[in-house]
Enzyme design. Structure first.
Site, mmCIF file in Angstrom:
data_model
loop_
_atom_site.group_PDB
_atom_site.id
_atom_site.type_symbol
_atom_site.label_atom_id
_atom_site.label_comp_id
_atom_site.label_asym_id
_atom_site.label_seq_id
_atom_site.Cartn_x
_atom_site.Cartn_y
_atom_site.Cartn_z
ATOM 1 N N ARG A 1 88.576 31.501 49.300
ATOM 2 C CA ARG A 1 88.194 32.317 50.467
ATOM 3 C C ARG A 1 86.688 32.224 50.733
ATOM 4 O O ARG A 1 86.254 32.256 51.890
ATOM 5 C CB ARG A 1 88.650 33.771 50.311
ATOM 6 N N GLU B 1 88.677 44.869 55.434
ATOM 7 C CA GLU B 1 87.575 44.110 54.853
ATOM 8 C C GLU B 1 86.520 43.624 55.842
ATOM 9 O O GLU B 1 85.324 43.616 55.508
ATOM 10 C CB GLU B 1 88.123 42.894 54.090
HETATM 11 N N1 MTE Z 1 89.135 51.927 52.290
HETATM 12 C C1 MTE Z 1 89.138 52.943 51.395
HETATM 13 N N2 MTE Z 1 88.861 54.187 51.822
HETATM 14 N N3 MTE Z 1 89.401 52.723 50.067
HETATM 15 C C2 MTE Z 1 89.671 51.461 49.591
HETATM 16 O O1 MTE Z 1 89.913 51.279 48.388
HETATM 17 N N4 MTE Z 1 89.918 49.054 50.144
HETATM 18 C C3 MTE Z 1 89.559 47.979 51.066
HETATM 19 C C4 MTE Z 1 89.906 48.361 52.507
HETATM 20 N N5 MTE Z 1 89.428 49.673 52.820
HETATM 21 C C5 MTE Z 1 89.666 50.354 50.526
HETATM 22 C C6 MTE Z 1 89.410 50.666 51.892
HETATM 23 C C7 MTE Z 1 90.192 46.703 50.762
HETATM 24 S S1 MTE Z 1 89.515 45.730 49.562
HETATM 25 C C8 MTE Z 1 91.287 46.251 51.439
HETATM 26 S S2 MTE Z 1 91.951 44.724 51.139
HETATM 27 C C9 MTE Z 1 91.940 47.070 52.454
HETATM 28 O O2 MTE Z 1 91.323 48.340 52.618
HETATM 29 C C10 MTE Z 1 93.393 47.257 52.049
HETATM 30 O O3 MTE Z 1 94.084 48.075 52.896
HETATM 31 P P1 MTE Z 1 94.743 47.583 54.283
HETATM 32 O O4 MTE Z 1 95.298 46.226 54.065
HETATM 33 O O5 MTE Z 1 95.781 48.604 54.527
HETATM 34 O O6 MTE Z 1 93.631 47.607 55.277
HETATM 35 N N1 HPA Z 2 93.056 38.287 49.666
HETATM 36 C C1 HPA Z 2 93.162 39.351 48.859
HETATM 37 N N2 HPA Z 2 93.914 39.384 47.801
HETATM 38 C C2 HPA Z 2 94.611 38.285 47.509
HETATM 39 C C3 HPA Z 2 94.545 37.137 48.291
HETATM 40 C C4 HPA Z 2 93.722 37.139 49.435
HETATM 41 O O1 HPA Z 2 93.613 36.149 50.187
HETATM 42 N N3 HPA Z 2 95.335 36.214 47.738
HETATM 43 C C5 HPA Z 2 95.856 36.795 46.632
HETATM 44 N N4 HPA Z 2 95.427 38.041 46.490
HETATM 45 MO MO1 MOS Z 3 91.100 43.850 49.064
HETATM 46 S S1 MOS Z 3 89.669 42.818 48.023
HETATM 47 O O1 MOS Z 3 91.905 42.324 49.477
HETATM 48 O O2 MOS Z 3 91.976 44.490 47.773
#
Ligand code: MTE
Ligand code: HPA
Ligand code: MOS
Length: 808
Positions: A333, A745
């Site tokens: 990534r 993210e």
């Molecule tokens: N927001 C909060 N409040 N707490 C969290 O732990 N994790 C982040 C993001 N926002 C997180 C957050 C990460 S690393 C990811 S991948 C996404 O939320 C995951 O949730 P989603 O796929 O439902 O957006």
């Molecule tokens: N993003 C986050 N988590 C993951 C991924 C990715 O692309 N692939 C495997 N775990």
């Molecule tokens: Mo988020 S780093 O893909 O849990």
């Protein structure tokens, strides 16, 4: 001290304004489903679950050295210590001893080779947490210590990798460099980051009938924990149930690294027949678990007189720690994002996965993307100084555009206008050029305090790059009182996923949000799930929930067409809709309404199933790792931020004085939650690049292992002016859930604008002719050293060059 009311342009105003008075279905701003519970302390986390009185508490015996062989482990005194119920090591594991999530390499306990400070040697279960921790100290541990490898660049040079090197190549990069009018090269070190979730790693396991276990864990990936627990216990997956209601933050740190604690607790629960709970003390949590990968990046890039990239060579080295964990995908990534929003031209991107003797680095918001983007953002600033243009001008010239719209891994960039529109709107709304002029004037008169300004864009690929993970399931029940229960494979970590999924169901069934309730994620409700990660939780699980809800809707329509108004020839099946809590047919005076409750009752009596399971898998995506080409991402999410900083160039101290953000979430599922994700992501990204510094001593021990030594952003670090807006009028060009876009993210990387603004302030010391190297985190110390280095160089060059007004 600042108080809430001192924030004049707080974007929470936008959030409040977005809050509409409606049924709360998808598309409307609604508070987080647990908001009131969060702020009143009634939301239950793992350690709030009451365990039976006979529960045992677990403490871990950890390696004090980074590398060596375990030559003696004498636990007799540990076993004899007060309150101790059980003590286990690798020999007590009934099944698999390697709990590597994707590739092998993570022993549940040390066998003989020790790979980092904090690696687990043994576990103690006792009648209290304190008794367990005191007993751990009684262990006699002898280790034949060996030199630790802690430098990822040296490790890469020696070919010490956790996974093979991967290369992506488009066109003849060497020829592009040879023919370019200008070539620049540089390198940077990009620091790691501690997750600092408020709820640390925690788990409770109770033994169940037969040979099974019930696992309560703070965890982004319940299905993987189910698998690993079953494998270490040597029992079938169906004997393990994992339940996960909510996490007090995950941020990637609980995608793979919540499992080991569950496995250890499960072994003890089965051996003792008693519930077993584990909670890592903060300092242990910080030492034992992996972090964001630190990276070492290099570029050699050719460009024309306008600063437009022609091509070149980029190398990224991720410091993976001792084992693969998720590093294959994370460095991939980083490589996929080495272009950020810019066409690289003819380029080669190489990614190495260096092995070092530290905890195994893991997922963290952005998943390597942020580290990859940093190299090209550094290059944009460097090129601008070389050709004497404003960095924003150079960035705009390099954005993907018609004719330059294919990435170095072969994916066509769609929505080409979007990023140009975002940048243009933000340039306007943030008053970029007037402020640029004001800052130039200010800096010319101010010898010590220097201001800096930067606009940086983000283009972030949405989808798991491991194709099979792009699937989701949901389970929907309608009860006879008309209340609806939805369950899906995603996990709630504060990001508002459950709120959004409830909103999707409310919209499909035409109900008020209050009628839809979500329950804890459980592996026995929705099986074989993907981690909640890659920002795709709402995209995947929202679609699966929608699939389930639309099956129920169609069933109810079929039933209603037969059942109601039979004497009037039945109802017109084609004209049916669910809205405002009723099934509605017809229009105007001819309209017929059957209230939801009545409809559901009648359907139940008519023996119609009121339960459905939904499923979704993302279309179009593929990537061939052999050729380094494909379309790994269903779509891209975009955004841009403008940051202004004020730097004291004699102390290195600085402040972020204003931030303006315009971010693309397509047609938002919930604008209030999305703005919250953008604010939080930006601040967390800023923390990564500025104040959050991980320090290991020469022996490989993490010394920044608590909030006193590791500085996350605090309330006072918020910019006094913070404008966050959602880009309007650009629905997702792909058929995502209601044309929304993932938001978790992407905003994290908007924090790069703060780092670039610091470099801009420093560049003013050279009359904007030089771009300082500024490794991250750009702590006040690093900023000061960069300022000193620039001043030194200016002193030696002023004899031959004109004196700059800006020199102190
Ligand atoms: N927001 C909060 N409040 N707490 C969290 O732990 N994790 C982040 C993001 N926002 C997180 C957050 C990460 S690393 C990811 S991948 C996404 O939320 C995951 O949730 P989603 O796929 O439902 O957006
Ligand atoms: N993003 C986050 N988590 C993951 C991924 C990715 O692309 N692939 C495997 N775990
Ligand atoms: Mo988020 S780093 O893909 O849990």
């Amino acid at each position: 001290m600042r108080t809430l009311t001192d924030i004049p342009q707080d974007s929470s105003r936008n959030r409040r304004q977005a809050t509409a008075r409606d049924g709360g279905a998808a598309g409307s701003a609604r508070a987080h489903e647990s908001a009131i519970k969060h702020v009143t302390g009634r939301a239950a986390y793992i350690d709030d679950i009451a365990a039976p009185a006979d529960a045992v508490h677990i403490a871990l015996g950890l390696s004090p050295v980074a590398h060596g062989r375990l030559t003696r482990l004498d636990l007799e005194k540990v076993k004899a210590a007060p309150g101790v119920v059980d003590v286990i090591t690798i020999v007590d594991v009934p099944g698999h001893t390697d709990i590597g999530p994707v590739f092998p390499g993570d022993p549940i306990f040390v066998d003989d080779e020790i790979s980092y400070v904090g690696q687990c040697l043994f576990a103690v279960a006792a009648t209290s947490h304190k008794a367990a921790r005191l007993a751990v100290k009684e262990a006699i541990v002898e280790i034949d210590e060996q030199p630790a490898s802690l430098d990822p660049v040296a490790a890469a040079e020696r070919g010490e990798f956790v996974r093979p090197t991967h290369v992506q190549e488009s066109g003849d990069w060497q020829q592009a460099l040879d023919g370019a009018p200008h070539v620049l090269e540089s390198e940077q070190f990009v620091g790691g980051q501690e997750h600092f979730y408020l709820e640390g790693q925690a788990c409770l396991v109770t033994p169940t009938e037969d040979e099974g276990v019930m696992v309560y864990t703070s965890n982004q990936h319940p299905s993987e924990t189910q698998k690993l627990v079953a494998e270490v216990l040597d029992i079938p997956f169906h004997a393990v149930t994992v339940e996960m209601r909510r996490m007090g933050g995950g941020f990637g740190g609980k995608e793979t690294q919540a499992s080991p604690w569950a496995c250890i607790a499960a072994i003890i629960a089965r051996r003792t027949g008693r519930p077993a709970r584990i909670r890592l003390p903060r300092a242990e949590d910080m030492r034992v678990t992996g972090k964001r990968h630190p990276f070492h990046n290099r570029y050699r890039l050719g460009f024309d007189d306008e600063g437009v990239l022609l091509g070149g060579d980029i190398t990224v080295i991720g410091n993976c720690g001792y084992s693969p964990d998720l590093s294959e995908a994370i460095v991939d990534r980083a490589m996929f994002h080495a272009d950020n929003a810019y066409s690289l031209g003819q380029a080669r991107v190489t990614g190495h996965r260096a092995r070092t003797h530290t905890a195994s680095n893991t997922a963290f918001r952005g998943f390597g993307g942020p580290q990859g983007m940093m190299i090209i953002e550094a290059a944009m600033d460097d090129i601008a100084r070389r050709i004497g243009e404003d960095p924003l001008t150079v960035r705009k010239r390099n954005l993907y555009r018609p004719g330059r719209d294919v990435t170095h891994y072969g994916q066509q960039v769609e929505q080409l206008d979007l990023l140009h529109d975002i940048v243009a709107q933000l340039e306007q709304s943030s008053d970029y050029w007037a402020r640029r002029q004001a800052i130039a004037n200010f800096n010319a008169r101010s010898p010590v305090i220097k201001k800096g300004l930067a606009l940086t864009p983000v283009k972030f690929g949405i989808s798991f790059t491991a194709k099979h993970l792009n699937q989701a399931g949901a389970l929907l029940h309608v009860y006879t009182d008309g209340s609806v229960m939805i369950n899906h494979g995603g996990t709630e970590m504060g990001q508002g996923l459950h709120t959004k999924v409830c909103q999707v169901v409310a919209r499909e069934l035409g109900l008020d949000l209050e009628r839809v309730r979500i329950t804890a994620t459980r592996t026995d409700k929705v099986p074989n799930t993907s981690p909640t990660a890659a920002s795709s939780g709402a995209d995947l699980n929202g679609q699966a929930a929608r699939d389930a809800a639309s099956q129920i809707r169609e069933r109810l329509f079929d039933f209603a067409a037969e059942h109601f108004f039979k004497d009037q020839g039945g109802l017109d099946r084609e004209g049916m809709r669910l809205e405002n809590g009723a099934l509605v047919v017809g229009h105007g005076s001819d309209v017929k309404r059957i209230p939801w409750g009545e409809l559901v009752q009648a359907a139940y009596l008519g023996r119609i199933s009121l339960s459905a399971k939904g499923f979704y898998s993302t279309p179009l995506i593929h990537y061939d790792r052999e050729t380094g080409k494909g379309r790994p991402f269903y779509y891209y999410a975009h955004g841009a931020a403008v940051s202004e900083v004020s730097v004291d160039t004699l102390s290195g101290e600085y402040q972020l004085t204003r931030a303006d953000i315009l971010h693309d979430v397509g047609d938002s599922l919930n604008p209030a939650i999305d703005i919250g994700q953008i604010e939080g992501g930006f601040i967390q990204g800023m923390g990564w690049l500025t104040s959050e510094e991980l320090k290991w001593n020469e022996a490989g021990r993490l010394v920044s292992d608590g909030p006193a030594t590791y500085k996350i952003p605090a309330f006072g670090d918020l910019p006094p002016v913070f404008n966050v807006a959602l880009m309007q009028g650009h629905p997702n060009s792909q058929a995502s859930i209601y044309r929304s876009k993932a938001v978790g993210e992407p905003p994290f990387m908007l924090g790069m604008s703060v780092w670039s603004a610091l470099r801009d302030a420093l560049a003013s010391l050279t009359g904007y002719r030089e771009s300082p190297r500024l490794d991250t985190p750009a702590t006040p110390e690093r900023v000061l050293m960069a300022a000193e280095a620039l001043r030194q160089r200016q002193m030696t060059t002023t004899n031959v060059e004109e004196t700059s007004d800006d020199l102190v």
